[in-house]
Design a protein around this motif. Structure first.
Motif, PDB file in Angstrom:
ATOM      1  N   LEU A   1       0.829  -1.203   0.000  1.00  0.00           N
ATOM      2  CA  LEU A   1       0.000   0.000   0.000  1.00  0.00           C
ATOM      3  C   LEU A   1       0.862   1.251   0.000  1.00  0.00           C
ATOM      4  O   LEU A   1       1.810   1.343   0.774  1.00  0.00           O
ATOM      5  CB  LEU A   1      -0.851   0.056   1.275  1.00  0.00           C
ATOM      6  N   LYS A   2       0.466   2.196  -0.814  1.00  0.00           N
ATOM      7  CA  LYS A   2       1.191   3.459  -0.911  1.00  0.00           C
ATOM      8  C   LYS A   2       1.322   4.137   0.457  1.00  0.00           C
ATOM      9  O   LYS A   2       2.380   4.655   0.824  1.00  0.00           O
ATOM     10  CB  LYS A   2       0.424   4.378  -1.871  1.00  0.00           C
ATOM     11  N   GLU A   3       0.208   4.134   1.227  1.00  0.00           N
ATOM     12  CA  GLU A   3       0.230   4.850   2.521  1.00  0.00           C
ATOM     13  C   GLU A   3       1.216   4.243   3.513  1.00  0.00           C
ATOM     14  O   GLU A   3       1.611   4.890   4.480  1.00  0.00           O
ATOM     15  CB  GLU A   3      -1.182   4.914   3.123  1.00  0.00           C
ATOM     16  N   PHE A   4       1.610   2.979   3.303  1.00  0.00           N
ATOM     17  CA  PHE A   4       2.610   2.343   4.168  1.00  0.00           C
ATOM     18  C   PHE A   4       4.032   2.520   3.615  1.00  0.00           C
ATOM     19  O   PHE A   4       4.986   2.045   4.210  1.00  0.00           O
ATOM     20  CB  PHE A   4       2.363   0.835   4.269  1.00  0.00           C
ATOM     21  N   GLY A   5       4.149   3.168   2.453  1.00  0.00           N
ATOM     22  CA  GLY A   5       5.456   3.274   1.825  1.00  0.00           C
ATOM     23  C   GLY A   5       5.888   1.960   1.192  1.00  0.00           C
ATOM     24  O   GLY A   5       7.084   1.714   1.003  1.00  0.00           O
ATOM     25  N   SER A   6       4.922   1.102   0.856  1.00  0.00           N
ATOM     26  CA  SER A   6       5.242  -0.193   0.241  1.00  0.00           C
ATOM     27  C   SER A   6       5.806   0.001  -1.159  1.00  0.00           C
ATOM     28  O   SER A   6       5.542   1.018  -1.811  1.00  0.00           O
ATOM     29  CB  SER A   6       3.979  -1.062   0.117  1.00  0.00           C
ATOM     30  N   ASP A   7       6.571  -0.990  -1.612  1.00  0.00           N
ATOM     31  CA  ASP A   7       7.196  -0.916  -2.930  1.00  0.00           C
ATOM     32  C   ASP A   7       7.252  -2.317  -3.534  1.00  0.00           C
ATOM     33  O   ASP A   7       7.974  -3.190  -3.044  1.00  0.00           O
ATOM     34  CB  ASP A   7       8.608  -0.332  -2.762  1.00  0.00           C
ATOM     35  N   LEU A   8       6.465  -2.512  -4.588  1.00  0.00           N
ATOM     36  CA  LEU A   8       6.353  -3.848  -5.184  1.00  0.00           C
ATOM     37  C   LEU A   8       7.663  -4.317  -5.818  1.00  0.00           C
ATOM     38  O   LEU A   8       7.991  -5.503  -5.775  1.00  0.00           O
ATOM     39  CB  LEU A   8       5.205  -3.868  -6.207  1.00  0.00           C
ATOM     40  N   THR A   9       8.424  -3.381  -6.405  1.00  0.00           N
ATOM     41  CA  THR A   9       9.705  -3.759  -7.024  1.00  0.00           C
ATOM     42  C   THR A   9      10.655  -4.296  -5.951  1.00  0.00           C
ATOM     43  O   THR A   9      11.323  -5.328  -6.139  1.00  0.00           O
ATOM     44  CB  THR A   9      10.330  -2.547  -7.740  1.00  0.00           C
ATOM     45  N   GLN A  10      10.715  -3.617  -4.816  1.00  0.00           N
ATOM     46  CA  GLN A  10      11.564  -4.087  -3.721  1.00  0.00           C
ATOM     47  C   GLN A  10      11.046  -5.412  -3.163  1.00  0.00           C
ATOM     48  O   GLN A  10      11.811  -6.310  -2.825  1.00  0.00           O
ATOM     49  CB  GLN A  10      11.583  -3.052  -2.588  1.00  0.00           C
ATOM     50  N   TRP A  11       9.733  -5.528  -3.069  1.00  0.00           N
ATOM     51  CA  TRP A  11       9.110  -6.760  -2.549  1.00  0.00           C
ATOM     52  C   TRP A  11       9.477  -7.944  -3.443  1.00  0.00           C
ATOM     53  O   TRP A  11       9.774  -9.036  -2.948  1.00  0.00           O
ATOM     54  CB  TRP A  11       7.587  -6.563  -2.471  1.00  0.00           C
ATOM     55  N   ASP A  12       9.456  -7.713  -4.748  1.00  0.00           N
ATOM     56  CA  ASP A  12       9.825  -8.744  -5.722  1.00  0.00           C
ATOM     57  C   ASP A  12      11.253  -9.231  -5.422  1.00  0.00           C
ATOM     58  O   ASP A  12      11.506 -10.432  -5.276  1.00  0.00           O
ATOM     59  CB  ASP A  12       9.702  -8.139  -7.131  1.00  0.00           C
ATOM     60  N   LEU A  13      12.185  -8.289  -5.275  1.00  0.00           N
ATOM     61  CA  LEU A  13      13.590  -8.653  -5.019  1.00  0.00           C
ATOM     62  C   LEU A  13      13.726  -9.349  -3.659  1.00  0.00           C
ATOM     63  O   LEU A  13      14.442 -10.347  -3.521  1.00  0.00           O
ATOM     64  CB  LEU A  13      14.483  -7.406  -5.065  1.00  0.00           C
ATOM     65  N   SER A  14      13.029  -8.835  -2.659  1.00  0.00           N
ATOM     66  CA  SER A  14      13.124  -9.415  -1.312  1.00  0.00           C
ATOM     67  C   SER A  14      12.614 -10.861  -1.296  1.00  0.00           C
ATOM     68  O   SER A  14      13.247 -11.742  -0.707  1.00  0.00           O
ATOM     69  CB  SER A  14      12.310  -8.592  -0.311  1.00  0.00           C
ATOM     70  N   THR A  15      11.483 -11.095  -1.940  1.00  0.00           N
ATOM     71  CA  THR A  15      10.944 -12.459  -1.911  1.00  0.00           C
ATOM     72  C   THR A  15      11.815 -13.409  -2.741  1.00  0.00           C
ATOM     73  O   THR A  15      11.939 -14.582  -2.400  1.00  0.00           O
ATOM     74  CB  THR A  15       9.464 -12.511  -2.362  1.00  0.00           C
ATOM     75  N   GLN A  16      12.464 -12.889  -3.783  1.00  0.00           N
ATOM     76  CA  GLN A  16      13.422 -13.738  -4.526  1.00  0.00           C
ATOM     77  C   GLN A  16      14.566 -14.161  -3.606  1.00  0.00           C
ATOM     78  O   GLN A  16      14.997 -15.320  -3.620  1.00  0.00           O
ATOM     79  CB  GLN A  16      14.000 -12.975  -5.716  1.00  0.00           C
ATOM     80  N   GLU A  17      15.069 -13.219  -2.797  1.00  0.00           N
ATOM     81  CA  GLU A  17      16.154 -13.533  -1.860  1.00  0.00           C
ATOM     82  C   GLU A  17      15.687 -14.574  -0.841  1.00  0.00           C
ATOM     83  O   GLU A  17      16.433 -15.499  -0.497  1.00  0.00           O
ATOM     84  CB  GLU A  17      16.624 -12.263  -1.115  1.00  0.00           C
TER      85      GLU A  17
END
Ligand SMILES: [Zn+2]
Ligand SMILES: [Zn+2]
Length: 227
Positions: free
Chosen positions: A174-190
Protein backbone atom coordinates in the motif's frame (compact mmCIF):
# COMPACT_ATOMS: atom_id res chain seq x y z
CA UNK A 1 -4.79 -22.13 21.32
CA UNK A 2 -1.98 -22.87 23.78
CA UNK A 3 1.62 -21.73 23.28
CA UNK A 4 3.65 -24.41 21.53
CA UNK A 5 7.13 -25.38 20.45
CA UNK A 6 7.58 -24.89 16.69
CA UNK A 7 10.91 -26.67 16.72
CA UNK A 8 13.59 -27.12 19.35
CA UNK A 9 13.96 -23.88 21.32
CA UNK A 10 11.52 -21.89 19.18
CA UNK A 11 7.99 -21.25 20.39
CA UNK A 12 4.86 -19.40 19.37
CA UNK A 13 3.62 -17.42 22.40
CA UNK A 14 1.15 -15.04 20.79
CA UNK A 15 -0.92 -14.57 17.68
CA UNK A 16 -4.41 -14.02 16.29
CA UNK A 17 -5.64 -17.50 17.29
CA UNK A 18 -3.78 -17.54 20.59
CA UNK A 19 -3.85 -14.20 22.39
CA UNK A 20 -5.84 -11.51 20.54
CA UNK A 21 -7.31 -11.36 17.04
CA UNK A 22 -5.39 -8.13 16.48
CA UNK A 23 -2.00 -9.67 17.31
CA UNK A 24 0.45 -10.80 14.67
CA UNK A 25 2.32 -13.97 15.66
CA UNK A 26 4.84 -13.59 18.47
CA UNK A 27 7.77 -16.01 18.56
CA UNK A 28 10.03 -16.78 21.52
CA UNK A 29 13.56 -18.02 20.86
CA UNK A 30 15.45 -19.71 23.67
CA UNK A 31 19.02 -19.47 22.42
CA UNK A 32 20.55 -19.25 25.86
CA UNK A 33 19.16 -15.74 25.77
CA UNK A 34 15.40 -15.24 25.53
CA UNK A 35 14.48 -13.31 22.42
CA UNK A 36 11.06 -12.22 21.18
CA UNK A 37 10.26 -11.63 17.55
CA UNK A 38 7.44 -9.08 17.45
CA UNK A 39 5.23 -8.09 20.35
CA UNK A 40 1.60 -8.33 19.26
CA UNK A 41 -0.71 -5.32 19.08
CA UNK A 42 -0.36 -4.35 22.75
CA UNK A 43 -3.60 -5.54 24.34
CA UNK A 44 -2.31 -8.98 25.31
CA UNK A 45 1.06 -8.45 27.00
CA UNK A 46 -0.19 -10.17 30.18
CA UNK A 47 -1.28 -13.22 28.14
CA UNK A 48 2.00 -13.31 26.24
CA UNK A 49 3.91 -13.14 29.51
CA UNK A 50 1.62 -15.89 30.90
CA UNK A 51 2.37 -18.06 27.85
CA UNK A 52 6.11 -17.55 28.26
CA UNK A 53 5.78 -18.65 31.89
CA UNK A 54 3.53 -21.60 30.96
CA UNK A 55 6.42 -22.86 28.82
CA UNK A 56 8.65 -22.69 31.90
CA UNK A 57 10.56 -19.48 31.12
CA UNK A 58 10.99 -16.41 33.27
CA UNK A 59 9.62 -13.30 31.52
CA UNK A 60 12.03 -11.10 33.41
CA UNK A 61 14.87 -12.84 31.55
CA UNK A 62 13.69 -11.57 28.14
CA UNK A 63 16.64 -9.75 26.64
CA UNK A 64 15.87 -8.70 23.06
CA UNK A 65 12.71 -7.73 21.18
CA UNK A 66 13.29 -7.78 17.43
CA UNK A 67 10.55 -6.00 15.50
CA UNK A 68 10.08 -7.13 11.92
CA UNK A 69 8.49 -3.85 10.81
CA UNK A 70 6.64 -0.82 12.13
CA UNK A 71 2.98 -1.98 12.10
CA UNK A 72 1.00 -1.94 15.31
CA UNK A 73 -0.02 -5.62 15.20
CA UNK A 74 3.76 -6.34 15.53
CA UNK A 75 5.00 -3.40 17.64
CA UNK A 76 2.00 -2.55 19.84
CA UNK A 77 3.45 -4.25 22.93
CA UNK A 78 6.96 -2.83 22.55
CA UNK A 79 6.68 0.06 25.00
CA UNK A 80 5.10 -2.17 27.68
CA UNK A 81 7.74 -4.88 27.24
CA UNK A 82 10.48 -2.29 27.41
CA UNK A 83 9.00 -0.81 30.59
CA UNK A 84 8.22 -4.14 32.23
CA UNK A 85 11.39 -6.08 31.43
CA UNK A 86 13.94 -3.50 30.26
CA UNK A 87 14.03 -5.45 26.99
CA UNK A 88 16.30 -4.08 24.21
CA UNK A 89 14.22 -3.06 21.19
CA UNK A 90 15.60 -3.66 17.67
CA UNK A 91 14.13 -2.47 14.37
CA UNK A 92 15.47 -1.44 10.97
CA UNK A 93 16.42 2.25 10.83
CA UNK A 94 13.93 2.95 8.01
CA UNK A 95 11.03 1.70 10.17
CA UNK A 96 12.24 3.33 13.40
CA UNK A 97 10.85 6.89 12.91
CA UNK A 98 7.15 5.84 12.97
CA UNK A 99 7.78 4.14 16.36
CA UNK A 100 9.70 7.05 17.74
CA UNK A 101 7.06 9.58 16.72
CA UNK A 102 3.98 7.38 17.17
CA UNK A 103 2.95 8.06 13.55
CA UNK A 104 -0.71 6.96 13.35
CA UNK A 105 -0.67 6.14 9.61
CA UNK A 106 2.75 4.53 9.20
CA UNK A 107 2.24 2.38 12.32
CA UNK A 108 -1.22 1.43 10.94
CA UNK A 109 -2.68 2.50 14.31
CA UNK A 110 -5.54 4.27 12.51
CA UNK A 111 -6.41 0.96 10.79
CA UNK A 112 -6.81 -0.58 14.23
CA UNK A 113 -8.79 2.39 15.61
CA UNK A 114 -6.18 3.13 18.18
CA UNK A 115 -3.09 5.21 18.85
CA UNK A 116 0.52 4.19 19.30
CA UNK A 117 2.61 5.91 21.98
CA UNK A 118 6.02 7.14 20.82
CA UNK A 119 8.44 4.34 21.73
CA UNK A 120 12.22 4.45 21.97
CA UNK A 121 14.29 2.10 19.88
CA UNK A 122 17.60 0.83 21.30
CA UNK A 123 19.25 -0.65 18.22
CA UNK A 124 18.63 0.19 14.57
CA UNK A 125 19.65 -2.24 11.85
CA UNK A 126 21.13 -0.44 8.90
CA UNK A 127 22.84 -3.04 6.71
CA UNK A 128 21.30 -5.36 4.14
CA UNK A 129 22.44 -8.27 6.34
CA UNK A 130 23.40 -8.28 10.01
CA UNK A 131 24.38 -11.18 12.21
CA UNK A 132 23.50 -11.37 15.89
CA UNK A 133 25.69 -13.94 17.61
CA UNK A 134 23.86 -15.40 20.58
CA UNK A 135 25.76 -18.18 22.33
CA UNK A 136 26.50 -20.77 19.64
CA UNK A 137 23.76 -19.41 17.39
CA UNK A 138 23.86 -16.93 14.59
CA UNK A 139 20.61 -15.10 14.03
CA UNK A 140 20.77 -13.50 10.60
CA UNK A 141 18.72 -10.35 10.05
CA UNK A 142 18.03 -9.50 6.41
CA UNK A 143 16.66 -6.22 5.16
CA UNK A 144 13.68 -7.31 3.03
CA UNK A 145 11.86 -4.10 2.07
CA UNK A 146 8.58 -4.18 0.20
CA UNK A 147 5.65 -4.23 2.61
CA UNK A 148 7.36 -1.35 4.45
CA UNK A 149 10.71 0.35 3.71
CA UNK A 150 12.37 -1.17 6.81
CA UNK A 151 10.83 -4.68 6.85
CA UNK A 152 13.26 -7.37 7.94
CA UNK A 153 13.23 -11.16 7.86
CA UNK A 154 15.37 -13.34 10.13
CA UNK A 155 16.74 -16.83 9.90
CA UNK A 156 18.87 -19.23 11.82
CA UNK A 157 20.28 -22.69 11.19
CA UNK A 158 19.83 -25.19 14.00
CA UNK A 159 20.35 -28.94 14.01
CA UNK A 160 20.17 -29.26 10.26
CA UNK A 161 17.12 -27.05 9.89
CA UNK A 162 16.87 -23.54 8.52
CA UNK A 163 14.15 -21.56 10.28
CA UNK A 164 12.93 -18.38 8.63
CA UNK A 165 10.86 -15.66 10.27
CA UNK A 166 9.03 -13.77 7.54
CA UNK A 167 6.19 -11.65 8.87
CA UNK A 168 3.74 -9.93 6.53
CA UNK A 169 5.31 -11.30 3.37
CA UNK A 170 1.73 -11.32 2.11
CA UNK A 171 1.61 -7.52 2.24
CA UNK A 172 -0.50 -5.55 1.77
CA UNK A 173 1.46 -3.43 -0.68
CA UNK A 174 0.00 0.00 0.00
CA UNK A 175 1.19 3.46 -0.91
CA UNK A 176 0.23 4.85 2.52
CA UNK A 177 2.61 2.34 4.17
CA UNK A 178 5.46 3.27 1.82
CA UNK A 179 5.24 -0.19 0.24
CA UNK A 180 7.20 -0.92 -2.93
CA UNK A 181 6.35 -3.85 -5.18
CA UNK A 182 9.71 -3.76 -7.02
CA UNK A 183 11.56 -4.09 -3.72
CA UNK A 184 9.11 -6.76 -2.55
CA UNK A 185 9.82 -8.74 -5.72
CA UNK A 186 13.59 -8.65 -5.02
CA UNK A 187 13.12 -9.41 -1.31
CA UNK A 188 10.94 -12.46 -1.91
CA UNK A 189 13.42 -13.74 -4.53
CA UNK A 190 16.15 -13.53 -1.86
CA UNK A 191 13.97 -15.36 0.66
CA UNK A 192 13.24 -18.16 -1.83
CA UNK A 193 17.00 -18.63 -2.29
CA UNK A 194 17.33 -19.41 1.42
CA UNK A 195 15.44 -22.66 0.82
CA UNK A 196 14.19 -22.62 4.43
CA UNK A 197 12.79 -25.75 6.09
CA UNK A 198 10.38 -23.87 8.34
CA UNK A 199 8.68 -20.51 7.86
CA UNK A 200 7.35 -18.78 10.98
CA UNK A 201 4.93 -16.36 9.41
CA UNK A 202 3.19 -13.33 10.90
CA UNK A 203 -0.51 -14.02 10.47
CA UNK A 204 -0.99 -17.52 9.07
CA UNK A 205 1.27 -19.47 11.40
CA UNK A 206 3.97 -22.00 10.59
CA UNK A 207 4.87 -23.66 7.25
CA UNK A 208 6.78 -26.87 7.85
CA UNK A 209 8.70 -28.14 4.86
CA UNK A 210 10.92 -26.68 2.13
CA UNK A 211 8.11 -27.40 -0.28
CA UNK A 212 5.41 -25.70 1.81
CA UNK A 213 7.62 -22.66 2.40
CA UNK A 214 8.50 -22.31 -1.28
CA UNK A 215 4.91 -22.86 -2.40
CA UNK A 216 3.64 -20.24 0.03
CA UNK A 217 6.11 -17.54 -1.06
CA UNK A 218 5.63 -18.38 -4.73
CA UNK A 219 1.85 -18.24 -4.39
CA UNK A 220 2.22 -14.67 -3.07
CA UNK A 221 4.49 -13.81 -6.02
CA UNK A 222 1.83 -15.13 -8.40
CA UNK A 223 -0.82 -13.12 -6.56
CA UNK A 224 1.25 -9.93 -6.97
CA UNK A 225 1.96 -10.82 -10.59
CA UNK A 226 5.75 -10.77 -10.30
CA UNK A 227 5.96 -14.42 -11.36
ZN1 LIG B 1 2.45 -5.10 8.34
ZN1 LIG C 1 0.94 -7.75 10.28
Amino acid sequence: MNPFEVTKGIFMVGGPEMTDGRDACVYLLNLGELILIDSGAGWSIDQIQGNIEKLGFDGSKLSKLILTHCHIDHIGGAHQLRKRFGITVYIHKLDAPPLETGDPVLTAATWYNTTFPPTSVDVKFNMSKEVLTIGDNKLICLHTPGHTPGSISLYLDREGERILFGQDLHGPILKEFGSDLTQWDLSTQELLKLDADILCEGHFGVYRSKKEVTNYIRSLRVQYKVE
